[in-house]
Motif scaffolding. Structure first.
Motif, mmCIF file in Angstrom:
data_model
loop_
_atom_site.group_PDB
_atom_site.id
_atom_site.type_symbol
_atom_site.label_atom_id
_atom_site.label_comp_id
_atom_site.label_asym_id
_atom_site.label_seq_id
_atom_site.Cartn_x
_atom_site.Cartn_y
_atom_site.Cartn_z
ATOM 1 N N ASN A 197 62.563 188.825 40.399
ATOM 2 C CA ASN A 197 61.240 189.300 39.983
ATOM 3 C C ASN A 197 60.108 188.358 40.383
ATOM 4 O O ASN A 197 59.207 188.039 39.589
ATOM 5 C CB ASN A 197 61.202 189.513 38.457
ATOM 6 N N ASN A 198 60.153 187.873 41.619
ATOM 7 C CA ASN A 198 59.104 187.006 42.172
ATOM 8 C C ASN A 198 58.897 185.717 41.385
ATOM 9 O O ASN A 198 57.796 185.164 41.362
ATOM 10 C CB ASN A 198 57.774 187.772 42.260
ATOM 11 N N ARG A 199 59.953 185.239 40.738
ATOM 12 C CA ARG A 199 59.830 183.979 40.005
ATOM 13 C C ARG A 199 59.729 182.813 40.984
ATOM 14 O O ARG A 199 60.513 182.692 41.926
ATOM 15 C CB ARG A 199 61.035 183.784 39.096
ATOM 16 N N VAL A 200 58.766 181.932 40.718
ATOM 17 C CA VAL A 200 58.539 180.774 41.596
ATOM 18 C C VAL A 200 58.542 179.467 40.821
ATOM 19 O O VAL A 200 58.298 178.414 41.406
ATOM 20 C CB VAL A 200 57.212 180.925 42.369
ATOM 21 N N PHE A 202 60.949 177.660 39.654
ATOM 22 C CA PHE A 202 61.911 176.674 40.155
ATOM 23 C C PHE A 202 61.402 176.009 41.429
ATOM 24 O O PHE A 202 61.665 174.820 41.681
ATOM 25 C CB PHE A 202 63.271 177.344 40.410
ATOM 26 N N ALA A 203 60.662 176.758 42.262
ATOM 27 C CA ALA A 203 60.095 176.193 43.490
ATOM 28 C C ALA A 203 59.006 175.169 43.158
ATOM 29 O O ALA A 203 58.920 174.113 43.803
ATOM 30 C CB ALA A 203 59.536 177.310 44.369
ATOM 31 N N MET A 271 54.262 174.271 52.896
ATOM 32 C CA MET A 271 54.541 175.605 52.385
ATOM 33 C C MET A 271 54.124 175.731 50.928
ATOM 34 O O MET A 271 54.076 174.727 50.194
ATOM 35 C CB MET A 271 56.023 175.958 52.545
ATOM 36 N N SER A 272 53.831 176.945 50.514
ATOM 37 C CA SER A 272 53.471 177.204 49.120
ATOM 38 C C SER A 272 54.731 177.381 48.288
ATOM 39 O O SER A 272 55.842 177.507 48.825
ATOM 40 C CB SER A 272 52.614 178.458 49.028
ATOM 41 N N ALA A 278 60.835 182.166 48.377
ATOM 42 C CA ALA A 278 61.336 183.210 49.268
ATOM 43 C C ALA A 278 62.413 182.659 50.196
ATOM 44 O O ALA A 278 63.406 183.335 50.496
ATOM 45 C CB ALA A 278 60.186 183.800 50.079
ATOM 46 N N LYS A 279 62.235 181.426 50.663
ATOM 47 C CA LYS A 279 63.219 180.801 51.549
ATOM 48 C C LYS A 279 64.547 180.570 50.820
ATOM 49 O O LYS A 279 65.622 180.816 51.375
ATOM 50 C CB LYS A 279 62.668 179.467 52.075
ATOM 51 N N VAL A 280 64.460 180.133 49.565
ATOM 52 C CA VAL A 280 65.680 179.905 48.778
ATOM 53 C C VAL A 280 66.362 181.226 48.478
ATOM 54 O O VAL A 280 67.592 181.339 48.576
ATOM 55 C CB VAL A 280 65.345 179.154 47.473
#
Length: 310
Positions: A197-200, A202-203, A271-272, A278-280
């Protein structure tokens, strides 16, 4: 014939009928008990024997752990039991454990099975092989289960805000997070669809702590435990409104489990957080595509325990 005599005759007949019925029932059931139940007890005894010998084999390491620290010894004892159970029941294997650093922080991001026993196994493997503890982020409902408090504390499980996760990593620890969490556990399916669900968050944690991200996936984890399709359809809306993880679960099938730990992904200031997330996600999906046959099949996963079917 008087009423008393008729009643006595009827009771006598019923008693005779009951005895005959019970005798017949036992005659039918005894072969089933002998054929299936007794071999089951023998198999259980063999598994327990194997478990005991596995623990005894590691007695030297366990003694050293107890001499160093009581909780350390307790954890390694439990870890040895978990590892033996994983090897015996699931033929469990880990690939790429060298991607987890022997020292220094790292963030492990994994696909969440219905019950994430695979992550418990990885935590055990890291503890026994590298002597390192993996801190875990757990859903808040876990901390409201009576009797779990000590388990959460000793196993280093915390609810996990962005700031607390950063602190864990900056202190040089390993940390495991499943972006899909309970939603992915309960409502993903045999196609192993990620539900992040577009969670970021962790990034953002990885970028601010400047640590590598290690993607993780376990083959057949959704065949070990499952949720019924009808329940996923009926209870999804209820979960989204209440966040209560109410769902029937079945399984603990002795399917083949194999965890794959991918190459570390290093955050870049170019990178944002959205791009890194998205990469992960793409990396975890790549692990699924390369290692998991979809849709998952319980029968196929069971047959993979046999070398001929691998």
């Amino acid at each position: 014939m008087s009423l008393m005599e008729a009643t006595s005759s009827a009771l006598l007949y019923l008693k005779t009928l009951d005895i005959d019925y019970i005798s017949w029932l036992l005659w039918v059931v005894y072969p089933i008990l002998i054929t299936f139940l007794l071999p089951g007890f023998i198999l259980l005894f063999l598994y327990l024997t194997s478990l005991g010998l596995f623990i005894y084999k590691h007695r030297g390491k366990l003694k050293a752990a107890y001499d160093h620290n009581l909780w350390e010894g307790a954890l390694k004892t439990l870890g040895t039991v978990w590892w033996a159970q994983a090897r015996i029941w699931h033929g469990y294997e880990v690939e790429g454990i060298d991607n987890i650093p022997t020292t220094g922080p790292a963030l492990i991001i994994y696909y969440h099975g219905v019950i994430p026993v695979d992550f418990y196994y990885v935590v055990t493997a890291v503890l026994l092989e590298k002597g390192r503890h993996v801190h875990m982020v757990g859903d808040k409902f876990l901390f409201h289960i009576p009797g779990f408090q000590t388990l959460m504390e000793v196993c280093r499980v915390a609810p996990g805000t962005i700031s607390s996760c950063i602190d864990v990593l900056k202190n040089g620890n390993l940390l495991g997070i499943s972006p899909g969490g309970v939603r992915e556990a309960l409502f993903s399916n045999e196609n192993y669809t990620l539900m992040w669900n577009n969670r970021v968050g962790f990034a953002k944690v990885a970028m601010q702590a400047n640590v590598p991200i290690i993607p993780m996936f376990t083959v057949n984890i959704r065949e070990a435990f499952r949720t019924p399709g009808w329940a996923r359809a009926w209870l999804r809306e209820f979960y989204e409104k209440t966040r209560l993880p109410i769902m029937p679960i079945y399984g603990f099938f002795p399917v083949k489990l194999r965890t794959v730990l991918g190459e570390p992904i290093y955050p870049s200031h170019l990178m944002s957080a959205e791009e890194l997330a998205a990469k992960v996600q793409a990396s975890v999906e790549d692990l699924i595509a390369k290692n998991q046959k979809v849709p998952g099949s319980i029968l196929r996963a069971l047959l993979e325990r046999v070398p001929f079917f691998k």
